[in-house]
Design a protein around this motif. Structure first.
Motif, mmCIF file in Angstrom:
data_model
loop_
_atom_site.group_PDB
_atom_site.id
_atom_site.type_symbol
_atom_site.label_atom_id
_atom_site.label_comp_id
_atom_site.label_asym_id
_atom_site.label_seq_id
_atom_site.Cartn_x
_atom_site.Cartn_y
_atom_site.Cartn_z
ATOM 1 N N HIS A 106 -14.923 12.100 3.240
ATOM 2 C CA HIS A 106 -15.367 11.256 2.116
ATOM 3 C C HIS A 106 -14.159 10.699 1.365
ATOM 4 O O HIS A 106 -14.166 9.556 0.905
ATOM 5 N N LEU A 107 -13.133 11.520 1.237
ATOM 6 C CA LEU A 107 -11.927 11.069 0.537
ATOM 7 C C LEU A 107 -11.284 9.918 1.312
ATOM 8 O O LEU A 107 -10.893 8.902 0.715
ATOM 9 N N VAL A 108 -11.206 10.062 2.625
ATOM 10 C CA VAL A 108 -10.631 8.987 3.454
ATOM 11 C C VAL A 108 -11.417 7.691 3.239
ATOM 12 O O VAL A 108 -10.830 6.627 3.042
ATOM 13 N N ASP A 109 -12.748 7.777 3.247
ATOM 14 C CA ASP A 109 -13.581 6.579 3.029
ATOM 15 C C ASP A 109 -13.186 5.880 1.727
ATOM 16 O O ASP A 109 -13.034 4.664 1.670
ATOM 17 N N ARG A 110 -13.051 6.664 0.683
ATOM 18 C CA ARG A 110 -12.771 6.067 -0.629
ATOM 19 C C ARG A 110 -11.343 5.555 -0.747
ATOM 20 O O ARG A 110 -11.083 4.545 -1.410
ATOM 21 N N LEU A 111 -10.420 6.269 -0.131
ATOM 22 C CA LEU A 111 -9.021 5.807 -0.163
ATOM 23 C C LEU A 111 -8.918 4.451 0.543
ATOM 24 O O LEU A 111 -8.250 3.539 0.055
ATOM 25 N N LEU A 112 -9.599 4.327 1.695
ATOM 26 C CA LEU A 112 -9.556 3.062 2.425
ATOM 27 C C LEU A 112 -10.244 1.964 1.612
ATOM 28 O O LEU A 112 -9.739 0.848 1.509
ATOM 29 N N ALA A 113 -11.392 2.303 1.022
ATOM 30 C CA ALA A 113 -12.144 1.300 0.251
ATOM 31 C C ALA A 113 -11.363 0.822 -0.970
ATOM 32 O O ALA A 113 -11.545 -0.309 -1.420
ATOM 33 N N SER A 114 -10.489 1.658 -1.503
ATOM 34 C CA SER A 114 -9.722 1.272 -2.699
ATOM 35 C C SER A 114 -8.722 0.167 -2.375
ATOM 36 O O SER A 114 -8.278 -0.556 -3.269
ATOM 37 N N GLY A 115 -8.342 0.055 -1.110
ATOM 38 C CA GLY A 115 -7.359 -0.956 -0.717
ATOM 39 C C GLY A 115 -5.944 -0.630 -1.137
ATOM 40 O O GLY A 115 -5.025 -1.417 -0.914
ATOM 41 N N LYS A 116 -5.752 0.542 -1.742
ATOM 42 C CA LYS A 116 -4.417 0.886 -2.266
ATOM 43 C C LYS A 116 -3.582 1.730 -1.314
ATOM 44 O O LYS A 116 -2.405 1.963 -1.550
ATOM 45 N N TYR A 117 -4.241 2.258 -0.277
ATOM 46 C CA TYR A 117 -3.560 3.279 0.533
ATOM 47 C C TYR A 117 -3.564 2.993 2.027
ATOM 48 O O TYR A 117 -4.547 2.490 2.572
ATOM 49 N N LYS A 150 0.833 -1.203 0.000
ATOM 50 C CA LYS A 150 0.000 0.000 0.000
ATOM 51 C C LYS A 150 0.863 1.246 0.000
ATOM 52 O O LYS A 150 1.949 1.261 0.567
ATOM 53 N N LYS A 151 0.318 2.281 -0.617
ATOM 54 C CA LYS A 151 1.011 3.571 -0.620
ATOM 55 C C LYS A 151 0.587 4.362 0.595
ATOM 56 O O LYS A 151 -0.608 4.432 0.892
ATOM 57 N N LYS A 152 1.551 5.016 1.210
ATOM 58 C CA LYS A 152 1.181 5.869 2.340
ATOM 59 C C LYS A 152 0.752 7.231 1.791
ATOM 60 O O LYS A 152 1.497 7.863 1.029
ATOM 61 N N CYS A 153 -0.446 7.649 2.137
ATOM 62 C CA CYS A 153 -0.898 8.962 1.684
ATOM 63 C C CYS A 153 -1.296 9.825 2.872
ATOM 64 O O CYS A 153 -1.651 9.315 3.935
ATOM 65 N N LEU A 154 -1.199 11.124 2.671
ATOM 66 C CA LEU A 154 -1.579 12.079 3.712
ATOM 67 C C LEU A 154 -2.745 12.921 3.195
ATOM 68 O O LEU A 154 -2.672 13.457 2.079
ATOM 69 N N VAL A 155 -3.800 13.014 3.980
ATOM 70 C CA VAL A 155 -4.947 13.845 3.611
ATOM 71 C C VAL A 155 -4.986 15.048 4.548
ATOM 72 O O VAL A 155 -5.299 14.901 5.737
ATOM 73 N N THR A 156 -4.642 16.230 4.032
ATOM 74 C CA THR A 156 -4.797 17.420 4.872
ATOM 75 C C THR A 156 -6.276 17.804 4.859
ATOM 76 O O THR A 156 -6.959 17.632 3.847
ATOM 77 N N GLY A 157 -6.770 18.272 6.000
ATOM 78 C CA GLY A 157 -8.200 18.570 6.071
ATOM 79 C C GLY A 157 -9.030 17.301 6.112
ATOM 80 O O GLY A 157 -10.230 17.322 5.801
ATOM 81 N N GLY A 158 -8.421 16.210 6.512
ATOM 82 C CA GLY A 158 -9.104 14.903 6.514
ATOM 83 C C GLY A 158 -10.202 14.780 7.554
ATOM 84 O O GLY A 158 -10.933 13.786 7.572
ATOM 85 N N ALA A 159 -10.313 15.802 8.441
ATOM 86 C CA ALA A 159 -11.423 15.810 9.394
ATOM 87 C C ALA A 159 -12.596 16.622 8.860
ATOM 88 O O ALA A 159 -13.609 16.775 9.539
ATOM 89 N N GLY A 160 -12.447 17.161 7.665
ATOM 90 C CA GLY A 160 -13.471 18.032 7.082
ATOM 91 C C GLY A 160 -14.472 17.272 6.221
ATOM 92 O O GLY A 160 -14.412 16.041 6.104
ATOM 93 N N PHE A 161 -15.359 18.019 5.627
ATOM 94 C CA PHE A 161 -16.463 17.466 4.819
ATOM 95 C C PHE A 161 -15.923 16.611 3.665
ATOM 96 O O PHE A 161 -16.144 15.391 3.600
ATOM 97 N N LEU A 162 -15.199 17.228 2.765
ATOM 98 C CA LEU A 162 -14.648 16.474 1.628
ATOM 99 C C LEU A 162 -13.604 15.461 2.111
ATOM 100 O O LEU A 162 -13.584 14.316 1.649
#
Ligand code: NAD
Length: 249
Positions: A22-33, A7-19
Motif C-alpha cells: 500500500h505504501l508503494v502505491d501511494r509513493l508512486l501516486a504522489s509523483g515525488k518518489y 524525484k527522490k529515490k526511496c527504499l521500502v523495506t518489506g515492500g512486498a508485504g501488506f503495508l
C-alpha cells in the motif's frame, strides 16, 4: 518548477508485504518518489525495482541504500508464536536488521528514516484510555515480537542526528484493509472453527484498528515533515497512528 520534477529515490523495506504494498502505491501516486523495494521475497510489482535481499546481511542492506534519500523501514519477521528458533529470527530481523538499516543510512548519507513501529510498544496488558506518546515503553511487553519492536524503535529514535540522519517512528495498532493477509482471514477462520462464541468480560472493550491506506499515508506525511531535517519537530519522536477519515489519493 524544475526542482519539483526531480524525484527522490526511496527504499521500502518489506515492500512486498501488506503495508509495504500500500505504501508503494501511494509513493508512486504522489509523483515525488522513485521507489525501490527491499524484501526477502519478490514483490512481483513491475512498477518498481525490487531488490530481493535479507535485512540480516549488512552488506546487502548497505548496497541497497546507495543513492537513497528516504528509507521507509516496514519489514518485520512474521509475528508468529514465539519459539526458540523464531525468537532468534525475530531478533535478527527486527533488531539487528534495523541496526543494519541505520548503519547503512549513515554510511550512504541517507537523510530520512521512517520506521514502522507498533502501538503495542506501550501495552502492558492494562487498559489504555486516552493514552498518548508520553507513555513509557511496556515493562512487560505482551510477546517477543513486541519486545523486538521496542528495541528497534529505540535504536531508530536514538539515531536521530547521527551524521545528519533524521528519524521518526510510527505506531499503528491493528491494521486492516485490502489484501490483509492476517487479521480478517484469521478472524473468519476462527469463527468457522466455532471459536468466537464467547465474550470475555463485558464485551465493551475497544481496540484500535487503522485502515492500511491511512497508515501508508502517515508514512508519506512523516517523510514530508522530515524534509526539514534533524531539527524537524517530529524528528527523533514516535507517533501513534489512528483512524481519521480514509485519506483518498
Ligand atoms: P507483512 O508480513 O505483510 O510484511 C513484512 C514484509 O517484511 C514481508 O514482505 C517480508 O517478506 C519482509 N521481510 C521479512 N523478513 C525480512 C528480511 N529478513 N529481510 C527483508 N525483508 C523481510 O507485515 P505488515 O503487516 O505489512 O507489517 C508492516 C510493518 O507494520 C511491520 O513493521 C509491523 O511490525 C508493523 N505493524 C503491523 C501491524 C498489523 O496489524 N499488520 C500492526 C502494527 C505494526
Amino acid at each position: 518548477t524544475r526542482a519539483s520534477a526531480v524525484k527522490k529515490k526511496c527504499l521500502v523495506t518489506g515492500g512486498a508485504g501488506f503495508l509495504g504494498k500500500h505504501l508503494v502505491d501511494r509513493l508512486l501516486a504522489s509523483g515525488k518518489y522513485d521507489v525501490v523495494v527491499f524484501d526477502i521475497r519478490d514483490s512481483g510489482d513491475p512498477r518498481v525495482n525490487t531488490i530481493v535481499g535479507d535485512l540480516r546481511d549488512p552488506k546487502q542492506v548497505e548496497d541497497a541504500l546507495a543513492g537513497v534519500e528516504v528509507v521507509f523501514h516496514c519489514a518485520t519477521a512474521a509475528p508468529a508464536a514465539a519459539n526458540t528458533a523464531n525468537k532468534t529470527l525475530m531478533y535478527d530481523v527486527n533488531v539487528k536488521g534495523t541496526q543494519n538499516i541505520i548503519d547503512g543510512c549513515v554510511t550512504q548519507s541517507v537523510n530520512t528514516l521512517v520506521y514502522t513501529s507498533s502501538a503495542s510498544v506501550v501495552f502492558d496488558g492494562k487498559d489504555l484510555i486516552n493514552a498518548d506518546e508520553s507513555m513509557p515503553y511496556a515493562q512487560k511487553p505482551i510477546d517477543y515480537y513486541t519486545e523486538t519492536k521496542i528495541l528497534g524503535e529505540r535504536l531508530v529514535l536514538s539515531s536521530n542526528k547521527r551524521s545528519g540522519l533524521a528519524t521518526v517512528a510510527l505506531r499503528p495498532s491493528g491494521i486492516f484493509g485490502e489484501h490483509d493477509p492476517l487479521l480478517v482471514p484469521l478472524t473468519v477462520a476462527n469463527a468457522k472453527k466455532g471459536k468466537m462464541k464467547y465474550i470475555i468480560g463485558s464485551g465493551k472493550n475497544l481496540m484500535d484498528f487503522t485502515y492500511v491506506g491511512n497508515v501508508a499515508q502517515a508514512h508519506l506525511l512523516a517523510a514530508d515533515a522530515l524534509e526539514k531535517g534533524t531539527h524537524a519537530k517530529c524528528a527523533g519522536k514516535a507517533y501513534f497512528i489512528t483512524n481519521a477519515d480514509p485519506q483518498p489519493f
